[in-house]
Write a protein that holds these residues in place. Sequence first.
Motif, mmCIF file in Angstrom:
data_model
loop_
_atom_site.group_PDB
_atom_site.id
_atom_site.type_symbol
_atom_site.label_atom_id
_atom_site.label_comp_id
_atom_site.label_asym_id
_atom_site.label_seq_id
_atom_site.Cartn_x
_atom_site.Cartn_y
_atom_site.Cartn_z
ATOM 1 N N ARG A 60 0.832 -1.212 0.000
ATOM 2 C CA ARG A 60 0.000 0.000 0.000
ATOM 3 C C ARG A 60 0.866 1.261 0.000
ATOM 4 N NH1 ARG A 60 -4.802 0.282 4.178
ATOM 5 N NH2 ARG A 60 -4.887 2.334 3.181
ATOM 6 N N LEU A 61 1.934 1.254 0.774
ATOM 7 C CA LEU A 61 2.815 2.427 0.810
ATOM 8 C C LEU A 61 3.475 2.658 -0.554
ATOM 9 C CD1 LEU A 61 4.565 2.011 4.286
ATOM 10 C CD2 LEU A 61 2.862 3.731 3.649
ATOM 11 N N LEU A 62 3.923 1.586 -1.190
ATOM 12 C CA LEU A 62 4.571 1.720 -2.498
ATOM 13 C C LEU A 62 3.596 2.278 -3.531
ATOM 14 C CD1 LEU A 62 6.616 -1.623 -2.686
ATOM 15 C CD2 LEU A 62 7.434 0.655 -2.040
ATOM 16 N N ILE A 63 2.350 1.843 -3.460
ATOM 17 C CA ILE A 63 1.336 2.341 -4.392
ATOM 18 C C ILE A 63 1.035 3.809 -4.117
ATOM 19 C CG2 ILE A 63 -1.115 2.141 -5.010
ATOM 20 C CD1 ILE A 63 -0.786 -0.916 -4.625
ATOM 21 N N GLY B 188 -7.401 -11.958 -2.708
ATOM 22 C CA GLY B 188 -7.313 -11.258 -1.431
ATOM 23 C C GLY B 188 -6.643 -9.900 -1.548
ATOM 24 N N VAL B 189 -5.499 -9.862 -2.250
ATOM 25 C CA VAL B 189 -4.758 -8.601 -2.385
ATOM 26 C C VAL B 189 -5.566 -7.587 -3.191
ATOM 27 C CG1 VAL B 189 -2.713 -7.526 -3.427
ATOM 28 C CG2 VAL B 189 -2.482 -9.629 -2.087
ATOM 29 N N ARG C 75 -8.857 -2.597 -3.277
ATOM 30 C CA ARG C 75 -10.104 -1.875 -3.570
ATOM 31 C C ARG C 75 -10.722 -1.327 -2.292
ATOM 32 N NH1 ARG C 75 -10.828 -6.231 -7.101
ATOM 33 N NH2 ARG C 75 -12.277 -7.251 -5.673
ATOM 34 N N PHE C 76 -10.663 -2.120 -1.222
ATOM 35 C CA PHE C 76 -11.188 -1.699 0.073
ATOM 36 C C PHE C 76 -10.446 -0.452 0.566
ATOM 37 C CE2 PHE C 76 -11.355 -1.977 4.752
ATOM 38 C CZ PHE C 76 -12.726 -2.068 4.942
ATOM 39 N N ILE D 237 -4.207 -0.849 -11.376
ATOM 40 C CA ILE D 237 -3.417 -1.897 -10.724
ATOM 41 C C ILE D 237 -4.043 -3.248 -11.068
ATOM 42 C CG2 ILE D 237 -2.551 -2.823 -8.543
ATOM 43 C CD1 ILE D 237 -3.014 0.015 -7.368
ATOM 44 N N LEU D 238 -3.271 -4.107 -11.702
ATOM 45 C CA LEU D 238 -3.713 -5.453 -12.044
ATOM 46 C C LEU D 238 -2.961 -6.434 -11.156
ATOM 47 C CD1 LEU D 238 -5.454 -7.118 -14.077
ATOM 48 C CD2 LEU D 238 -3.373 -7.358 -15.440
#
Length: 570
Positions: free
Chosen positions: A234-237, A257-258, A263-264, A295-296
């Motif tokens: 999440r931080l990298l994104i 899951g990821v 999305r959440f 993001i795929l």
Amino acid sequence: METFQDSALRDDVKRAVAELGFTKPTPVQAQAIPLILDSDRDLVALARTGTGKTAGFGLPVVDGIDEEDKSVQALILCPTRELCLQIAKDLGTFSRFRKGVKVVAVYGGSPITHQIKDIRAGAQIVVGTPGRTLDLINRKKLKMENLKRVVLDEADEMLNMGFQEELNAILAATPDEKQTLLFSATMPKEAKRISQTYMTDPAEISVGHSDAGNSNIEHQYFKVRGSDRFALLRLLIELDPDLYAVVFCRTRREVNGVSEDLRFAGHAADALHGDMSQAQRDDVMNRFRRRRINILVATDVAARGLDVQDLTHVINYNLPDAPEVYVHRSGRTGRAGKAGSAMSIVTGREVRHIRAIEKYSKIEFKLQDVPSQDEVYRLRALRFANKVKEAKLDDKVAAFLPEVIETFEGMEREELIQKILGYGLGALSSQLSGQKQVQNDNSKDRRDSRPDKGGKEYTTLAMAVGRKHGYTVPQIIGMMNRRLPGKKIAFGKIDIQNNMTYVGVDAREAKKVVAAFEGAEDKGVDLNVRFFEGGTKVSAPWKGGSGKKKKHFKAGNFKPRAKKKHRGQG
């Protein structure tokens, strides 16, 4: 061959190339095209993904078609439906001024009757996946007697996907006298056997293969505890709001899951894996290509043949088992001279995989510090400020500028900047709220975990349930104890995420726990308890380590046959 106009290609093919805006060939095209055109000699070409291989074999294939002969003259085999369609589209473009040349794509997931009809109508070039191609040959609908050229594109990928038997059967059905062209990013032993068995004295070229690091791609890795993978992702994104990336996971469950957790967290992400229907895959890929999602999250199998331009990042949520697979993954960014970034999230034990990739591909990795939330805020704030500074006012909006200025009347400069920044980055604050701080794993790289003072070692297990299913730590412990009556299990750290739960259990009991949960369901959900992907074995309190290793792919039995002869050989 300095330019395409210098080549021996037909004028109508050169015209198509010129209209595409191509003038100077890539290194693989400069070497492959003259060799294919000037002789009937077989060719083995090693070139990374994104180096222009399709034109390297596609232009000579289109050039060599006899327009008067409506039979199949060239067969191109590739690993996936997506790549099959892309190659067929490219060849159609190359042959746009050769009106008598017809290209047909054949692949699974589409009615075979339609493809048979297209072949009967006269297809000189057939582009196909191995399974559907062999099916058509066995049905005697795809006839090989007039075949002049066979191309194996991404041969290593086809073999990794388990198509060795199909390739053997297809090649065995082709004429003795033909030109065989094998294009691959790597040369595994199975591909070498195919070249030795079905090719005669092939020429060999290698471009961007021995030194995969000689590109515009920056290779980085971050070393964290296994339970911090998602938080770091999440931080990298968040660091780059313009990120357009593929995130690679090992399993479809982890992919689901990821992607759902992203999305959440407010990101435009979606999943791609082999268990999805073709219609679902097409929908996801169309939205990704149009950037409706940026993001795929994918498995290697689903992403094979993925052809998407302008990817800024490839992120390895899990490293692949084989170094050559890393080369394939990272080659999807940094194309056409543009800069790209390949990031890998690893645990201390997995650093040895980084070293193996470096040795195999001559890539040099840089160990990066885990970004702090403060750093994310700082960089995003500066980027946002620069965008505001560079923004231009639309004429239609400018007409209302006096009213807008009046709205801000009485505000000091600093207060106005604060308001703008707060408005622009408010979403970031909400996305990172509740996110735990991620730390670098500074433990030494080691093969064996160390016991804590109490003498216990802990192995991390993963479960395919989490907060969204209503689970709490006491419920997880109770469920595990109920599955092993009479056994008192020692637990390490338990980390419950939205869709996944990571549980540290006594290493001596870990196998029994996994066995006890085989096929288990709870609340209608398959728990899928397994050793954590990447094999994290940890000492309390969560110091790093290993569990089970994923087995490497082993191809089926290879059945060699006598070498075939070329035209003109006695």
